[in-house]
Design a protein around this motif. Structure first.
Motif, mmCIF file in Angstrom:
data_model
loop_
_atom_site.group_PDB
_atom_site.id
_atom_site.type_symbol
_atom_site.label_atom_id
_atom_site.label_comp_id
_atom_site.label_asym_id
_atom_site.label_seq_id
_atom_site.Cartn_x
_atom_site.Cartn_y
_atom_site.Cartn_z
ATOM 1 N N GLN A 46 61.629 24.676 28.470
ATOM 2 C CA GLN A 46 63.069 24.722 28.746
ATOM 3 C C GLN A 46 63.353 24.651 30.248
ATOM 4 O O GLN A 46 64.249 23.925 30.678
ATOM 5 C CB GLN A 46 63.667 26.006 28.152
ATOM 6 C CG GLN A 46 63.716 25.978 26.621
ATOM 7 C CD GLN A 46 64.068 27.320 26.016
ATOM 8 O OE1 GLN A 46 63.777 28.371 26.606
ATOM 9 N NE2 GLN A 46 64.683 27.306 24.846
ATOM 10 N N GLU A 47 62.562 25.399 31.032
ATOM 11 C CA GLU A 47 62.757 25.368 32.493
ATOM 12 C C GLU A 47 62.541 23.951 33.017
ATOM 13 O O GLU A 47 63.312 23.442 33.842
ATOM 14 C CB GLU A 47 61.772 26.324 33.198
ATOM 15 C CG GLU A 47 61.903 27.799 32.837
ATOM 16 C CD GLU A 47 62.961 28.532 33.679
ATOM 17 O OE1 GLU A 47 63.791 27.858 34.331
ATOM 18 O OE2 GLU A 47 62.953 29.775 33.655
ATOM 19 N N ILE A 50 65.472 21.640 32.007
ATOM 20 C CA ILE A 50 66.668 21.871 32.840
ATOM 21 C C ILE A 50 66.453 21.237 34.220
ATOM 22 O O ILE A 50 67.352 20.594 34.775
ATOM 23 C CB ILE A 50 66.959 23.378 32.997
ATOM 24 C CG1 ILE A 50 67.196 24.025 31.627
ATOM 25 C CG2 ILE A 50 68.134 23.614 33.957
ATOM 26 C CD1 ILE A 50 68.589 24.001 31.112
ATOM 27 N N MET A 99 68.444 26.062 23.735
ATOM 28 C CA MET A 99 69.014 25.576 24.997
ATOM 29 C C MET A 99 70.513 25.394 24.848
ATOM 30 O O MET A 99 70.985 24.718 23.931
ATOM 31 C CB MET A 99 68.356 24.251 25.403
ATOM 32 C CG MET A 99 66.950 24.451 25.957
ATOM 33 S SD MET A 99 66.150 22.884 26.326
ATOM 34 C CE MET A 99 67.145 22.351 27.721
ATOM 35 N N PHE A 100 71.283 26.012 25.723
ATOM 36 C CA PHE A 100 72.748 25.980 25.640
ATOM 37 C C PHE A 100 73.209 26.389 24.235
ATOM 38 O O PHE A 100 74.192 25.878 23.719
ATOM 39 C CB PHE A 100 73.294 24.590 26.005
ATOM 40 C CG PHE A 100 72.822 24.097 27.355
ATOM 41 C CD1 PHE A 100 73.377 24.612 28.510
ATOM 42 C CD2 PHE A 100 71.807 23.163 27.451
ATOM 43 C CE1 PHE A 100 72.932 24.177 29.753
ATOM 44 C CE2 PHE A 100 71.361 22.725 28.682
ATOM 45 C CZ PHE A 100 71.919 23.234 29.843
#
Lengths: 368, 368
Positions: B84-85, B88, B117-118
């Motif tokens: 995820q990092e 992004i 995510m979101f």
């Protein structure tokens, strides 16, 4: 004591609140509903409150307490995993309930943990701040941070029960209470609230309230928020109205670097939003004054002016795109504005009205 | 090529499969649907396949590839956070799609990443194993491991699209294909399948099939699984039938410590379940023979007997409570059994029939 049934679409739960409500949880939770309780609290929640809450759940089934380091930098999936591993080691299974005892931070971390264990086990909120009781638990948004930003990972997960002890809330620090009162005033400004059970004279700037008064305030916030969110559970349509004051408010919160609470920043953000709407001939002088008057009533505009300069606020405003506004083009930002108290401005069927950045900058420069 | 609309309750998506299907994704995904694609694959997926898939998504919007270390020990929230990092940092936002290119492991890790995510962005599955294409993607269960057990944390999250290239599947190792064929035979045994588009003669023990044959098999598995799961999206009621063979099969998989595939273990588990049902006068000799016959057709009972001794298998059977069975009391286990081919045994309105542990032990001791 008051009990309200809260429904996010078809997902309903009971929210019980009042003085010493924890003494009555046996009236709400059947004895054989859960095989054990795992209380989760961040390190900022007073020990006495955590143990007090655990004691009452312990009368129903075995209870365990897990604490985690507070602070935004620990609001991560890594913390969630640690708590889940510990919970499993303590015997947690599909019939176990996670009890979040704390403010919004604890509620989110415990919410993400519960929402994922065995693909979702029961979550019980015991909010210990007025902001959590009157605002955070009235949302099923759960999230934790990435290093790249706040609340970037999460999902929607409702609790099974909420218990708010207004005695605990009444004894919490006044500045913590004020943070919740700012959101309450927001609810007074953005919605048409009939049959209000309190008057503006019931508000005070010391932010010391009796348990009974807080019960009335929570009751109001439930009605206000659920009148919108019960049908917009993802908070992406009409629910955007609760982001009022957040566009500029959030930028101020970032610029002040922890110097003011989220609630105080939103209070200032609402004043700026009102002034901007007035310049755009959307909102009357009288309604702008209502903003000042209510926020002064709760002491939210004391200790202002802010330390940060307008350029710094504008920098964050321009670079953060995670709140309830839309980047339209280079010259405009989408903001939630009012046409009057209780009357959100609608633009192209949306609650986001394009506002020229030059106007925003001008109004911020002028100050409060 | 075949396109099927799959619905888990009201959450529907298109599943397109056939030879070179990736060449046609532009017919399924509108060009402005996603602003970029993040391909996620574990290290076990061949580079050539990952780059091949990325190439076609790259024709629609910018594409990035993220790889993570394969293996159950890396199927964790920590791996999810890393991905995820990185996503992004590459510019992922609410309009970005995560593309899972790989088998069930990649599908789950990417599924958990996308689902959070979101609070949920688009997930596209590109299964590269026959098992993933015919079984894993036909479930919205997403999960990763804790150190204390497999798949202990996750949630339910559907994909937006699935694309299975049967050319890629036909070129994958035969033992990988066999793993999927075991689940296909399971579907043949547990459900009444009318209008089967293939005959038992189409099965072979080399597990080498043409793209066209695999397309027919996938089509059958979709019909079989969705006839049940479209209404039992959490797989807790009628969907439990797909856990047939898993009670003993999963214990064998654990006891063999990686020596056999999940599919092979389930094959053996089904044989034992059939023998147990026969001893309990639930299933005829003829139907037990059908188990042997079909599983021999696909070569799933070759290389058996197993290495592990019956006591070791029984140990895991007694200690693992995460599969589709219920611990009833000290003397019984709840198992999914058949009354006949295509006829699940029902006990107290449940698919779990209590079976005496002594009988289970006896049947395992006797071997296949």
């Amino acid at each position: 004591m008051t009990t309200k049934q809260i429904c996010f679409a078809d997902r309903c739960f009971n929210f019980a609140f009042g003085e010493h409500i924890l003494e009555s949880i046996e009236d709400y939770i059947p004895r054989d509903e859960f095989d054990r309780y795992i209380v989760i609290s961040d390190s900022g929640v007073p020990d006495s409150i955590v143990h007090h809450a655990a004691e009452y759940f312990g009368k129903l089934a075995p209870v365990h307490i897990l604490r985690f380091q507070g602070g935004e930098e620990y609001k991560t999936l890594s913390t969630v995993t640690d708590l889940q591993e510990q919970a499993i080691a303590l015997g947690a299974n599909r019939r176990t309930a996670i009890v979040a005892v704390g403010g919004g931070l604890t509620g989110n971390v415990a919410g993400v943990a519960a929402g994922m264990m065995f693909r979702g086990i029961a979550l019980i909120h015991v909010p210990t701040t007025f902001l959590a009781a009157s605002d955070s638990v009235l949302s099923i948004k759960q999230a934790v941070n990435l290093t790249s930003g706040k609340n970037l990972v999460g999902f929607y997960y409702p609790p099974r029960f909420v218990f708010a002890d207004t005695r605990i809330l009444s004894e919490s620090p006044p500045r913590q209470v004020k943070a919740g009162m700012c959101e309450l005033v927001k609810n007074m400004l953005i919605l048409e609230n009939d049959n209000l059970e309190f008057t503006e004279d019931d508000l005070n700037s010391t932010n010391v309230y009796s348990p009974k008064q807080l019960e009335t305030f929570i009751n109001f916030c439930i009605s206000a928020k659920m009148s919108v969110l019960s049908e917009d559970i993802y908070e992406k349509k009409k629910g955007l109205i609760f982001e009022y004051g957040h566009t500029i408010g959030h930028a101020i919160e970032l610029a002040e670097q922890g110097g003011i609470t989220h609630g105080e920043a939103i209070a200032v953000g609402m004043i700026y939003a009102a002034k901007i709407a007035n310049r755009m001939n959307l909102l009357s002088e009288h309604d702008v004054s209502a903003h000042y008057w209510l926020l002064n009533k709760i002491g939210a505009l004391q200790d202002i002016p802010l330390k940060s300069d307008p350029d710094s606020i504008f920098h964050y405003l321009n670079h953060d795109n995670k709140r309830g506004y839309l980047k339209l083009d280079e010259d405009n930002l989408g903001m939630i504005l009012l046409n009057g108290v209780g009357k959100p401005a609608v633009y192209n069927q949306s609650l986001l009205t394009p506002v020229r950045k030059t106007l925003i900058k001008e109004v911020i420069r002028e100050g409060l």
